[in-house]
Design a protein around this motif. Sequence first.
Motif, PDB file in Angstrom:
ATOM      1  N   VAL A 168      -1.594 107.068  13.303  1.00 19.45           N
ATOM      2  CA  VAL A 168      -2.291 107.031  11.948  1.00 19.45           C
ATOM      3  C   VAL A 168      -2.745 105.416  11.620  1.00 19.45           C
ATOM      4  N   GLY A 169      -1.697 104.579  11.902  1.00 14.61           N
ATOM      5  CA  GLY A 169      -1.912 103.304  11.669  1.00 14.61           C
ATOM      6  C   GLY A 169      -2.896 102.658  12.583  1.00 14.61           C
ATOM      7  N   THR A 170      -2.758 103.081  13.764  1.00 12.48           N
ATOM      8  CA  THR A 170      -3.808 102.485  14.978  1.00 12.48           C
ATOM      9  C   THR A 170      -5.392 103.044  14.617  1.00 12.48           C
ATOM     10  N   ARG A 171      -5.401 104.335  13.981  1.00 13.39           N
ATOM     11  CA  ARG A 171      -6.661 104.870  13.642  1.00 13.39           C
ATOM     12  C   ARG A 171      -7.353 103.867  12.425  1.00 13.39           C
ATOM     13  N   CYS A 172      -6.394 103.598  11.589  1.00 13.32           N
ATOM     14  CA  CYS A 172      -6.745 103.123  10.423  1.00 13.32           C
ATOM     15  C   CYS A 172      -7.238 101.378  10.606  1.00 13.32           C
ATOM     16  N   MET A 173      -6.951 100.835  11.646  1.00 15.09           N
ATOM     17  CA  MET A 173      -7.046  99.451  12.277  1.00 15.09           C
ATOM     18  C   MET A 173      -8.556  99.778  12.948  1.00 15.09           C
ATOM     19  N   LEU A 174      -8.904 100.817  13.824  1.00 16.51           N
ATOM     20  CA  LEU A 174      -9.969 100.854  14.836  1.00 16.51           C
ATOM     21  C   LEU A 174     -11.333 101.436  13.918  1.00 16.51           C
ATOM     22  N   GLU A 175     -10.882 102.656  13.309  1.00 11.93           N
ATOM     23  CA  GLU A 175     -12.029 103.487  12.864  1.00 11.93           C
ATOM     24  C   GLU A 175     -12.942 102.585  11.604  1.00 11.93           C
ATOM     25  N   PRO A 176     -12.217 102.094  10.825  1.00  8.92           N
ATOM     26  CA  PRO A 176     -12.834 101.244   9.866  1.00  8.92           C
ATOM     27  C   PRO A 176     -13.901 100.256  10.354  1.00  8.92           C
ATOM     28  N   LEU A 177     -13.116  99.574  11.384  1.00  5.92           N
ATOM     29  CA  LEU A 177     -13.837  98.543  12.159  1.00  5.92           C
ATOM     30  C   LEU A 177     -15.293  99.184  12.736  1.00  5.92           C
ATOM     31  N   ALA A 178     -15.064 100.322  13.503  1.00  6.59           N
ATOM     32  CA  ALA A 178     -16.293 100.946  13.783  1.00  6.59           C
ATOM     33  C   ALA A 178     -17.308 101.517  12.630  1.00  6.59           C
ATOM     34  N   VAL A 180      -9.715 104.836   4.981  1.00  4.07           N
ATOM     35  CA  VAL A 180      -8.323 104.564   5.148  1.00  4.07           C
ATOM     36  C   VAL A 180      -7.516 105.590   4.178  1.00  4.07           C
ATOM     37  N   ALA A 181      -8.066 105.817   3.001  1.00  2.00           N
ATOM     38  CA  ALA A 181      -7.001 106.498   2.009  1.00  2.00           C
ATOM     39  C   ALA A 181      -7.117 107.977   2.361  1.00  2.00           C
ATOM     40  N   HIS A 182      -8.462 108.465   3.168  1.00  2.09           N
ATOM     41  CA  HIS A 182      -8.436 109.740   3.454  1.00  2.09           C
ATOM     42  C   HIS A 182      -7.450 110.106   4.545  1.00  2.09           C
ATOM     43  N   TYR A 183      -7.389 109.185   5.634  1.00  3.44           N
ATOM     44  CA  TYR A 183      -6.099 109.391   6.778  1.00  3.44           C
ATOM     45  C   TYR A 183      -4.861 109.168   6.211  1.00  3.44           C
ATOM     46  N   THR A 184      -4.650 108.396   5.274  1.00  2.22           N
ATOM     47  CA  THR A 184      -3.317 108.234   4.592  1.00  2.22           C
ATOM     48  C   THR A 184      -2.794 109.429   3.844  1.00  2.22           C
ATOM     49  N   ARG A 185      -3.667 110.201   3.357  1.00  2.00           N
ATOM     50  CA  ARG A 185      -3.403 111.296   2.519  1.00  2.00           C
ATOM     51  C   ARG A 185      -3.029 112.183   3.700  1.00  2.00           C
ATOM     52  N   THR A 186      -3.796 112.419   4.664  1.00  2.00           N
ATOM     53  CA  THR A 186      -3.171 113.414   5.778  1.00  2.00           C
ATOM     54  C   THR A 186      -1.832 112.863   6.308  1.00  2.00           C
ATOM     55  N   LEU A 187      -1.791 111.600   6.373  1.00  2.00           N
ATOM     56  CA  LEU A 187      -0.419 111.223   7.118  1.00  2.00           C
ATOM     57  C   LEU A 187       0.840 111.422   6.112  1.00  2.00           C
ATOM     58  N   GLU A 188       0.441 111.626   4.965  1.00  2.00           N
ATOM     59  CA  GLU A 188       1.577 111.645   3.978  1.00  2.00           C
ATOM     60  C   GLU A 188       1.633 113.238   3.918  1.00  2.00           C
ATOM     61  N   TYR A 189       0.664 114.139   4.053  1.00  2.00           N
ATOM     62  CA  TYR A 189       1.044 115.761   4.305  1.00  2.00           C
ATOM     63  C   TYR A 189       1.746 115.885   5.477  1.00  2.00           C
ATOM     64  N   ILE A 190       1.290 115.335   6.709  1.00  2.00           N
ATOM     65  CA  ILE A 190       2.132 115.811   7.792  1.00  2.00           C
ATOM     66  C   ILE A 190       3.568 115.143   7.985  1.00  2.00           C
ATOM     67  N   GLU A 191       3.732 114.043   7.355  1.00  2.00           N
ATOM     68  CA  GLU A 191       5.111 113.279   7.307  1.00  2.00           C
ATOM     69  C   GLU A 191       6.107 114.350   6.662  1.00  2.00           C
ATOM     70  N   SER A 192       5.423 114.826   5.325  1.00  2.00           N
ATOM     71  CA  SER A 192       6.500 115.816   4.744  1.00  2.00           C
ATOM     72  C   SER A 192       6.617 117.030   5.540  1.00  2.00           C
TER      73      SER A 192
END
Length: 226
Positions: free
Chosen positions: A87-97, A210-222
């Motif tokens: 997710v961290g890598t997605r949050c680096m690349l997709e916002p750039l794209a 980034v907030a959208h992906y971070t929310r998914t990150l947190e759901y899957i983390e749990s």
Amino acid sequence: MTKVNEKSEKATTATLAYEQMRSDILRGNLRPGQKLAIDVVAQRYGVGTNPVREALNRLSSERLVDRHDQRGFSVPEISLENWRELVGTRCMLEPLALEQSILRRTTEWEEQVVLALHRLSRTPWTQEDPDMERRKQFEGFHRDFHLTLIANCGSSWLVQFCEVLMDHAQRYIFISASAAYPRRGGQDEHKRIADAALDGNVAEAKQLLVAHYTRTLEYIESEIAN
């Protein structure tokens, strides 16, 4: 049968095995850590061992299959560490794209974004919905929406890298399905991202993505932690 036809048939069989196995891995039908013995896989998909070897090698290059020296192949394990890195890598690349897509925006791209959002909004899905066909359709429109947002970035390399990350993220989401799509207002999240992109607001669009992906990150983390 000519040699050309034989090669074509072999390639088609290998491609079919690759696509079926890839889908089963991404959807969790082949479980994390599961060994992929060539003869067993060949029997599962009704193909020969050579096409299976080709498919496994191809999937290995995409990091969707682990290759072990002298010990064959297996489905990659899942872990919190890998999920966070992904997710961290997605949050680096997709916002750039996304930024480049917005800066290069055209009327055609804007129309495609509106259409992708419309299709996604017409196909809602939550974990409580038992209709797997509806889920499959939702997943397709969801992927199309996020790809449409970045498709105008001007770099096919960047889009391809983002697609690979999307696939790996999708595997985690399918495996952790009970936490992936709770009633979280996902459609509103998508609309806000699209509105910011269409308004040319680069900073807001990137922040919302980034907030959208971070929310998914947190759901899957749990889910993984439990």
